[in-house]
Design a protein around this motif. Structure first.
Motif, PDB file in Angstrom:
ATOM      1  N   SER A 176       7.311  11.993  -8.116  1.00  0.00           N
ATOM      2  CA  SER A 176       6.729  10.502  -6.937  1.00  0.00           C
ATOM      3  C   SER A 176       7.413   9.802  -8.546  1.00  0.00           C
ATOM      4  O   SER A 176       6.820   9.686  -9.845  1.00  0.00           O
ATOM      5  N   ASP A 196       3.197   2.379  -3.827  1.00  0.00           N
ATOM      6  CA  ASP A 196       3.979   2.262  -2.522  1.00  0.00           C
ATOM      7  C   ASP A 196       4.375   3.921  -1.694  1.00  0.00           C
ATOM      8  O   ASP A 196       3.676   4.011  -0.726  1.00  0.00           O
ATOM      9  N   SER A 197       4.113   4.748  -2.329  1.00  0.00           N
ATOM     10  CA  SER A 197       4.730   5.793  -1.842  1.00  0.00           C
ATOM     11  C   SER A 197       3.694   6.199  -1.982  1.00  0.00           C
ATOM     12  O   SER A 197       3.558   7.562  -0.308  1.00  0.00           O
ATOM     13  N   ASP A 256      11.467  12.988   1.556  1.00  0.00           N
ATOM     14  CA  ASP A 256      10.544  11.156   2.257  1.00  0.00           C
ATOM     15  C   ASP A 256       9.235  11.673   2.239  1.00  0.00           C
ATOM     16  O   ASP A 256       8.756  13.330   1.876  1.00  0.00           O
ATOM     17  N   ALA A 257       8.548  10.338   2.570  1.00  0.00           N
ATOM     18  CA  ALA A 257       6.912  11.363   2.833  1.00  0.00           C
ATOM     19  C   ALA A 257       6.706  11.468   3.822  1.00  0.00           C
ATOM     20  O   ALA A 257       5.796  12.792   4.211  1.00  0.00           O
ATOM     21  N   ASP A 258       7.685  11.700   4.932  1.00  0.00           N
ATOM     22  CA  ASP A 258       7.718  12.790   6.355  1.00  0.00           C
ATOM     23  C   ASP A 258       7.254  13.707   5.338  1.00  0.00           C
ATOM     24  O   ASP A 258       6.390  14.912   5.595  1.00  0.00           O
ATOM     25  N   ASN A 281       0.482   5.729  -0.597  1.00  0.00           N
ATOM     26  CA  ASN A 281       0.227   4.435   0.432  1.00  0.00           C
ATOM     27  C   ASN A 281       0.843   5.697   1.357  1.00  0.00           C
ATOM     28  O   ASN A 281       0.342   4.974   2.799  1.00  0.00           O
ATOM     29  N   LYS A 282       2.252   5.198   1.489  1.00  0.00           N
ATOM     30  CA  LYS A 282       2.540   5.820   2.757  1.00  0.00           C
ATOM     31  C   LYS A 282       2.175   7.034   3.466  1.00  0.00           C
ATOM     32  O   LYS A 282       2.447   7.845   5.286  1.00  0.00           O
TER      33      LYS A 282
END
Length: 496
Positions: free
Chosen positions: A456, A486-487, A328-330, A489-490
């Motif tokens: 990504s 979107d990815s 995930d983004a974190d 930007n997260k």
């Protein structure tokens, strides 16, 4: 006076075109180079309209205005992601124009030959619905008037030029239409050939040559031979490009660019237009050189590619072990915060998602945090040479951190994090590890040698060429699924 002005204007326009081509070799000079081309073309059009043999200015202005309006609308509507297919479509129009001009040249040639056969070398025979009229030459200011003063040898040379214009132009037209369809996703990128493969292309080419000889020898109906030649060339262009796989489509685009240039040059000889000859030769030679350079970058044989010989599988693909692990983004942000060196590899997926601005902001934040950030550009990234460079320049990414494959490939082992945004085939280790892969032997970005790799992409599908990528299954690779824009930007608010 007319000839002097036209010649001088053509020389200046040719110089501007050369400067334009030269300037396009670098990102910093590209904008200036485009203006050179615009000014050169405008000068060429004006010189042609007011040069010797010109006429029908009202109609010409209407057609130029109509064409300009269509071009303006298309340019405003086309997204950067659609530029490759737009270029292919433009090539098709050049090829079709060459075919039309060549047929018109033959019609004018036929009129002059009928006039000479009637014993009137200073007149032109014009065939109407019910009769043939002999019109004095002084009523003509254009192409027909020039033809009456040509020797038999020069007329034979003109016939050769007409044949080449139709043959090359027709191949360019249908080939570009197929390339457009493949680039736009309307036609499958999988190579397809009819039974007989290359032999069909060779037979059609041989038949075209025989018909061309009959035409040049004035044996039989000239226009009928030319129609048959055009039909055969249409088939060759269609079948040739259908037989080239998606992995080689960037080379195909530059190759068709070369074809369109040679078609224009052939018509330039037909019309005795020096500027068209020079411009066509510039486009043809530069396209051929670019195709050759790209073939070397992809470890492809130039002749084999242009004959439609690559893009298909040579045997069963190697089995891939492991599984794709998502993150995930974190998790990605944590790795970026800990990294000292980051390499970003952009691909067509970045263009589709229009993520270049978000990527540019990501780059700015990472560099502000003291991290080394660079971009790795493969020669065929995207679906058009230079596609990624244009997108990054549009997003204000500094030129000096955008590096070509040869400049950065040796640095991956010392790189902490690689972020791949929408790339597939250009980072595929199967090119080195699987001799049966359609891209076997193609130089790729060796991203798997970095400490961590984040990919990504929207989902688990294959790339444009339809090839599975073992990189996605490696232990140091994590899949960052989702729309690229979107990815990215997260990630931005999660960075230190």
């Amino acid at each position: 006076m007319e000839y002097g002005f036209t010649t001088a204007a053509y020389v200046v326009a040719a110089i501007l075109f050369i400067l334009s081509l030269g300037g396009l070799s670098g990102q910093e000079s590209a904008k200036r180079a485009i203006w050179y081309g615009i000014v050169g073309m405008a000068l060429a059009v004006v010189a042609t309209l007011f040069g010797p043999g010109a006429g029908n200015w009202f109609l010409s202005v209407i057609l130029i205005a109509a064409g300009g309006a269509v071009g303006w609308v298309i340019a405003k509507r086309v997204q950067m992601t659609e530029m490759p297919q737009l270029v292919a479509a433009m090539h098709s129009l050049v090829g079709l124009a060459a075919v039309f001009v060549a047929f018109n040249a033959q019609l004018e040639l036929g009129r002059v030959m009928r006039a000479k056969a009637a014993g009137l070398p200073d007149a032109v025979a014009v065939t109407g619905e019910h009769a043939t009229a002999i019109i004095p030459l002084d009523m003509f200011r254009g192409f027909a008037a020039v033809l009456t003063h040509k020797t038999p040898a020069e007329l034979n040379m003109l016939q050769i030029e007409v044949f080449l214009g139709i043959f090359i132009g027709a191949i360019t037209f249908t080939g570009s239409i197929v390339a457009f369809g493949k680039l736009a996703g309307k036609i499958s990128g999988t190579p397809k050939k009819l039974p007989g493969g290359h032999m069909l292309n060779a037979a059609a080419a041989a038949a075209s040559l025989i018909l061309g000889l009959l035409y040049c020898a004035d044996i039989g109906p000239a226009v009928f031979w030319l129609i048959l030649i055009a039909l055969l060339a249409f088939f060759i262009g269609w079948h040739l490009i259908m037989g080239i796989g998606g992995a080689d489509m960037p080379v195909v685009v530059s190759m068709l660019n070369s074809y369109s240039g040679w078609a224009a040059a052939a018509i330039g000889f037909t019309l005795s237009n020096d500027l068209l000859i020079v411009t066509g030769a510039l486009v043809g030679s530069s396209g051929a050189i670019l195709s050759y350079i790209m073939c070397k970058a992809m470890n492809r044989n130039f002749v084999s590619v242009i004959l439609g010989g690559f893009g298909g599988e040579t045997g069963p693909a190697a089995e891939i072990e492991g599984e794709q692990v998502a993150i995930d983004a974190d998790g990605v942000a944590a790795a970026l915060n800990d990294a000292d060196s980051v390499v970003i590899v952009p691909g067509y997926g970045m263009a589709v998602a229009q993520a270049q601005s978000a990527v540019s902001e990501l780059t700015r934040k990472l560099r502000a945090a003291g991290k080394e950030v660079r971009f790795a550009i493969h020669p065929v990234a995207g679906r058009l040479p230079g596609h990624m460079n244009v997108l990054l320049a549009e997003a204000k990414v500094p030129y000096d951190i955008v590096l070509e494959m040869d400049e950065i490939n040796d640095d991956f082992p010392s790189t902490d994090v690689v972020i791949i945004i929408g790339s597939n085939d250009i980072v595929n280790p199967a090119a080195q590890d699987d001799p049966n892969s359609p891209i076997a032997g193609m130089p790729v970005l060796e991203v798997w040698k970095a400490k961590q790799v984040f990919v990504s992409k929207r989902g688990q599908g294959t790339g444009y060429s339809g090839i599975e990528n073992p990189l996605f299954f490696k232990e140091n690779t994590r899949m960052f699924y989702g729309d690229a824009k979107d990815s990215v930007n997260k990630l931005l608010p999660l960075l230190d």
